[in-house]
Design a protein around this motif. Structure first.
Motif, short mmCIF file in Angstrom:
data_model
loop_
_atom_site.label_atom_id
_atom_site.label_comp_id
_atom_site.label_asym_id
_atom_site.label_seq_id
_atom_site.Cartn_x
_atom_site.Cartn_y
_atom_site.Cartn_z
N GLY A 114 45.00 76.83 129.21
CA GLY A 114 45.02 75.68 130.11
C GLY A 114 44.73 74.39 129.36
N VAL A 115 44.76 73.30 130.07
CA VAL A 115 44.59 71.99 129.45
C VAL A 115 43.21 71.85 128.81
CG1 VAL A 115 44.49 69.50 129.88
CG2 VAL A 115 46.26 70.88 130.97
N ASP A 116 42.15 72.19 129.53
CA ASP A 116 40.79 71.99 129.02
C ASP A 116 40.56 72.75 127.72
OD1 ASP A 116 40.31 70.44 131.24
OD2 ASP A 116 39.18 71.97 132.31
N SER A 117 40.85 74.04 127.73
CA SER A 117 40.59 74.82 126.51
C SER A 117 41.55 74.45 125.39
CB SER A 117 40.64 76.32 126.80
OG SER A 117 41.92 76.74 127.21
N SER A 118 42.75 74.01 125.72
CA SER A 118 43.71 73.56 124.70
C SER A 118 43.21 72.30 124.00
CB SER A 118 45.09 73.30 125.31
OG SER A 118 45.63 74.48 125.83
N VAL A 119 42.72 71.35 124.79
CA VAL A 119 42.19 70.11 124.21
C VAL A 119 40.96 70.40 123.37
CG1 VAL A 119 41.11 67.89 124.74
CG2 VAL A 119 43.16 68.61 125.97
N LEU A 120 40.07 71.23 123.89
CA LEU A 120 38.86 71.57 123.14
C LEU A 120 39.22 72.28 121.83
CD1 LEU A 120 35.83 71.54 122.90
CD2 LEU A 120 35.77 73.65 124.24
N ALA A 121 40.16 73.22 121.89
CA ALA A 121 40.58 73.93 120.67
C ALA A 121 41.18 72.95 119.66
CB ALA A 121 41.58 75.03 121.01
N ALA A 122 42.03 72.03 120.12
CA ALA A 122 42.64 71.05 119.22
C ALA A 122 41.57 70.17 118.56
CB ALA A 122 43.64 70.19 119.99
N LEU A 123 40.60 69.72 119.35
CA LEU A 123 39.53 68.90 118.78
C LEU A 123 38.68 69.70 117.80
CD1 LEU A 123 38.33 66.88 121.91
CD2 LEU A 123 39.64 66.02 119.95
#
Length: 83
Positions: free
Chosen positions: A52-61
Motif C-alpha cells: 500500500g501507499v504508507d508502507s511503500s513510502v516508508l520503505a522508499a524512505l
C-alpha cells in the motif's frame, strides 16, 4: 540477516509516536524529513511491506536513508486470500 536491537526499535517508535500530536501541522516535506531523521537514528530497520501507499513510502524512505541496512518484508501465508 539484519538484526535490529529491540531498544533501537522502541526508541524509533517512541519518537514517531511523539510526533503524532504535531503531524497535522507539518508540511509533507517536514513529515518526510522527520521520518528520515528517525530512520537514520535507528541504524537499521525491517519494514512490514503490504504494497500500500504508507508502507511503500516508508520503505522508499528507509532505503534512501539506510540503503542495505533496510529490508522490506511481506507475508505469504495460507491464511491470506489468494490472488
Amino acid at each position: 540477516m539484519i538484526i535490529i536491537e529491540k531498544s533501537a526499535t522502541i526508541q524509533v517508535w517512541k519518537y514517531l509516536h511523539s510526533l503524532v500530536s504535531i503531524v497535522s501541522l507539518m508540511s509533507i516535506e517536514e513529515k518526510m524529513k522527520s521520518i528520515e531523521n528517525a530512520l537514520a537514528k535507528s541504524g537499521s530497520v525491517i519494514i512490514a511491506f503490504s504494497g500500500g501507499v504508507d508502507s511503500s513510502v516508508l520503505a522508499a524512505l528507509a532505503f534512501k536513508v539506510l540503503g542495505d541496512r533496510a529490508i522490506a518484508v511481506t507475508a505469504d501465508s495460507r491464511t491470506l486470500p489468494s490472488g
